[in-house]
Every structure is written in structure tokens, then in C-alpha cells.
Write an enzyme that holds these catalytic residues in place. Sequence first.
Site, short mmCIF file in Angstrom:
data_model
loop_
_atom_site.label_atom_id
_atom_site.label_comp_id
_atom_site.label_asym_id
_atom_site.label_seq_id
_atom_site.Cartn_x
_atom_site.Cartn_y
_atom_site.Cartn_z
N LYS B 91 0.82 -1.22 0.00
CA LYS B 91 0.00 0.00 0.00
C LYS B 91 0.86 1.27 0.00
CE LYS B 91 -4.09 -2.00 0.38
NZ LYS B 91 -5.09 -1.91 -0.70
N GLU B 113 -9.96 5.30 3.43
CA GLU B 113 -10.72 4.23 4.05
C GLU B 113 -9.77 3.06 4.20
OE1 GLU B 113 -11.17 5.14 0.75
OE2 GLU B 113 -9.80 3.49 0.25
N SER B 380 2.06 -9.63 -0.77
CA SER B 380 1.68 -8.21 -0.76
C SER B 380 1.88 -7.55 0.59
CB SER B 380 0.22 -8.07 -1.19
OG SER B 380 -0.60 -8.88 -0.35
#
Lengths: 260, 396
Positions: B91, B113, B380
Site C-alpha cells: 500500500k 478508508e 503483498s
Amino acid sequence: MNRFDTAFQQPGRKSFIPFFTLGDPTRAESMRLIRAAVDAGADAVELGFPFSDPVTDGPINQRSMRRSLSSGMTYNGCVEMIREIRALYPDLPIGLLLYCNLLFKRGERAYAEFAEIGVDAVVCSDLPLEESGRHCELLGAHDVGCIQMIAPNTPTERAARLIDRSSAFTYVISRFGTTGPSVRFEDDAVHRVARLRELSDKPLVVGFGISRKEHVADFWNAGADGVIVGSYFSLLVERNLDDLGVARKEIDEFVRAARS
Amino acid sequence: MFTQVDLRTRFGERGYGGLYSSESLVAVLEEVETAFLKARADDAFMDKFRDVLRSFAGRATPVMYAERLSERYGRRIFLKREDLLHGGAHKTNSTIGQLLLAKYMGKTRIIAETGAGQHGVATAMTGAKLGLPVEVYMGAVDIERQQTNVKRMELFGAQVHPVTNGGATLKDAINEAMRDWITNVGSTYHCFGTAAGPYPYPSMVKFFQSVIGNESRAQMVEMTGAMPSAVFACIGGGSNAIGMFSAFEDDPDVLLFGAEPAGASEDPDRHAATLTRGTPGVFHGMHSLFLQNSEGQITNTHSIAAGLDYPGVGPELAAMQDSGRATFEAVSDEETVNVFAELSELEGIIPAFESAHALALALRKADELDPEATILVCVSGRGDKDLEEYWNYRGI
């Protein structure tokens, strides 16, 4: 002729338009609430199909839609309610608010259905001008009015285009944010309506946040042809779920006061 | 280092993508598009972006040969270690890009969010680094199961707003963030967590995340002398997947696989497998696939991986499924938890539940691939955040 055109062409009369979520809190009670508003003198109604995730709406209307869905309201149920309202009030202008996904799933037959049950105009709050080509075309083909929305940050040139693409009326969003009662409006909200009024003589209807009869008068005086009051009525329903007679009475009084 | 993208693209024959939002957001989305195009062509912006990725986030992340796993499954398995990125997940690539863009646009407030909390943590952390105040919307259910991430966000100075509407997970958090944005369009930048939503977000986030794929491609060639045979990534909204796939999408010999959550296998209604079980719709600003009923009401979802617990998917991935360019399969909570433990034991890496989905699919498919095949899996994120849930699931 579209019933909204007839309403807006009455000389010297502005329109008061209540909004209700169809089926809130139940089908039967929803019908009684709508009838209370119309019998008190509402000039038209704006009816919302409940959606699971109404992002353009605030928490009050979201809870209203949740109550409706929880009571078992369906798309077909909404269609049947409108059919019933149309039978009761043959001359009442009826506008619909739907979220795009409901229309998308219903498919193109939705438009013939709107015409058949006597809907006068449709607004889709998450379908901006750029994506609304086919939607407007289908509404036009079935002689149902198309409502585009103007936001506070819509540039003037774009606002003119949105008014041009609207039939029935253009929905002017009074302020930034989602639906929900406002205590007061910034002066600019009223001035903006007056500025938009100078762009075109086509009907303009203001909504979002209107919760007092003084707000109604302010927007009418600024040149709006109509105002929509929605969340405030949803809030009255929510506060009086144990005795909806109280909600009906308050709605009756509000409509009469605004109209007086 | 980054893949060129066309922001206004409609994806595939069904025309996924688009911009379906309130009129209040149209001007803002166009502002984001204009600023992004300008920033991408601005050497100073891109130099800064590369520098922050390197010096703050710790790029490049390595590709690692998973020796013991490879031995067990009889195929050469490589792991792209996005779990080693600062913040613990991929991210950070996108939050750095987006928050630098927000600064470039003169925005003074950031909202985001989060599902698992990883995007919230990455946004909060990047906000702290760049001096931008951050507010994060997070479902109450997710707050409950990702307490550590909530505390991390708060430590970075972010304000976390619990969302109790609907299923109180990622979908509902996105709803609230969008409402906030509609209300505060002038000052606020919405740092969206995945390659979904209205244009330009799906393509812009792909651009920021394409660093994963481009690095991997070069690293695989360096390590093996060739490109991987098959690439695996997990899919919630799909940002790590589209970032990884971006470097290989034009190479038809490289098979692309996405793993989405089949959820609780004992209850067929509790899942979040949008690509394999969803239907076309229009929601959260995009035309894509969604989990919904026959009338278009969006359904609540379930996955043990909070970051995958979303009823929609990025539009480009939906088009890749239609065209057959990528293959998507669903992986259950149970398979995920088993692989979570297996990778920990065999390689000393605790993967995020999200990433364990990708690895589980890779291990499922290993047999079907040529014995000489090389498998690349995007890890990830790291799984420290999931330890409590793991013990709960195991009843430990």
C-alpha cells in the site's frame, strides 16, 4: 404534457416537493405518509427507491432506506406503490430518485415501465452528465423527464449544459455534502440559485438540507421554481416510529405552513 | 520504473470503468486527473516520488527464491517481498504517490478508508512523513479484528473514524470516506486504497503500483535469465495484482493468476469472490463486477482477510477475466490459514492473510504447470496483523 411542466407553469405559484423513501418504514405506513403530505398541499412528490449503499445521501436517508429494505421493500414493490399513488392522484407530478445500480440491473425495460406507471421525471444521483447519454435517450424515448443535478462547485458553463440537458426540471444541490437537515444556509447558497436563475428560464428545484419553512421561502424568493424537503421528513419518521401519527401530523403542518 | 497508463480508458468489451459519482465530485476528479498528468510529466515530482520510495519506503523490495517451498512442491517458486516494504504492505507505493500528488495540488487534509488497516497505516505513516493530517474511515468489525493497525494509525497521528453502518467493513468505510469527500471537496484529497473507484483512480493507482511488476520482471530476469512462467497475486480491489500484472500483461507467455476470497467454505453465502461469483453493476464510481442481489442491492461480504473483504473489484481486472488474459479462482479461509502456517514454517515468513490467498492458489496450480515452470507470487504484505485472528481461527 409532463405534469411537472403544468405545475411550474402556474403563474405565481412555487412548488413544494416532499421526498420520501418508498417503503419507509413499511409499505402501508409509507403510503400513509405520502398521502398526508399530498393531502396537505404538496405540489409534487419525489420518491426514492431504497438502495443498500446510498453514498450521495447522508445517514438519515441511509437509515430510511435501510428500514425500507428491512421491511421487505423490493423494486417491484416500489413500482406497485407508484402505480397506486398515480391511481389516487392522477394529476400529481411524480419524480423518482434511484441509484444507478438499480437502473442498471433492471435494464432498459425500466424506462417503459416508468412511462406505463405514470412517472414524470427521474434523477440518478450517481450518474453524472458524462455517463448519462443512454439514460437520457431512453427517458426521452418514453417521454419521461430527465433531471440533471448541479452542485455548488459546478462551473457556470457546465451548469448551463446541465440545465439544457434536463427536462421536467434541474435539481440544484444547495450545498456541499450529502443529504441531511441544515440549521441554516450560507448566504452564497441562496445567491447561487439567483445566479443560476439568470442562466435559463427552465425550471430549477433546490434540494439538500432544507428543513425549515424559512429555507423554503428563501429559495423560492431567490428564483427557484420548487424546493425538495427530504431528510427532515425521514427524521420525523425515525423519531416517531412508535407512533407514526405524530410524524404524519408534523409533515401535514410543515407542508401547510410552507404553502401558506 | 512505472507503467504508462491511459486514465480515461474503458476496459474490455463490456466497457468497465467510467466515472459514476455525485455531481459534486466530478470537478474534483477532473482536478485529480489534470494534476496527475502534470505531475507525471514533471521531473521534479517524479524524482521526489522515486526518492521517497527508496529512502523512506525501502524500495526496491527483493524477489526471494523460496527454496524449501520449491522443494516441497516441485516447482521453482519466487516471492516478491512487498511485506518488506515500510509499513508492511504494498500500500505504501500508492500512498506516497497519492500524498505527494495531494501536496502538489495544494490539498491540506487527507482522508482514506481501510479494510485490514494496511492502507490506513500506509496513509497515516506517509501523512506523518509528508506533514499532512490524515483521517481514516474503518469499519467497526475491522477495527475489532485489526486493533494493532488502529493503534499504529493513531501513533502516526491519524484520526480513526469507526463506521458502524451496513456490514461495518471496507465497503461501508468507502461509503463514509466518499461522503466526507463530497462534503469537503475543496481542502481534502481522498487517498483511495485500491485500483478501483471512478476514473482516474483505477489507472492512477495502477501507475503507482506498477513499480511492483516492473521491479519483479527485472529481478526475475536477473535471477533466472527469463521471465516467470506464472504470476500470482491476491485480489480484493486488486491494487497489488494490477501493479504486478502491469509488467507482464503484454507478454502472453506469462500466465497471470488472481486469488480472491472464497471465505467460509462451510457457508457458501459468506465470501467476497467478486470476479468468480459477481455480476456486472455500477457502484463506488465504476462499472465493474459486484456481489449483489438480482435487484442490484450490494451484499455484505466475508473474508478472513479484511483487506479482501470487498464486494467489488477494479475494472481492469474484470476486463482481464473477460478477455481470458488472467485467470481468477477463489481460495477459502481454511486454505488461507493453512498456507499462512506453511510459509511461516518453511520459509520464516509470516504472510498477510491476503497474500496467503495468492500463495495458496499458486500451490494449488503448481501441479498443472510445466516442471520447469517458474512461479512468482506477490507477498503483498506481512502477517503480524493477523496473528490474533489466526489463533482465534485455530482455537488456540
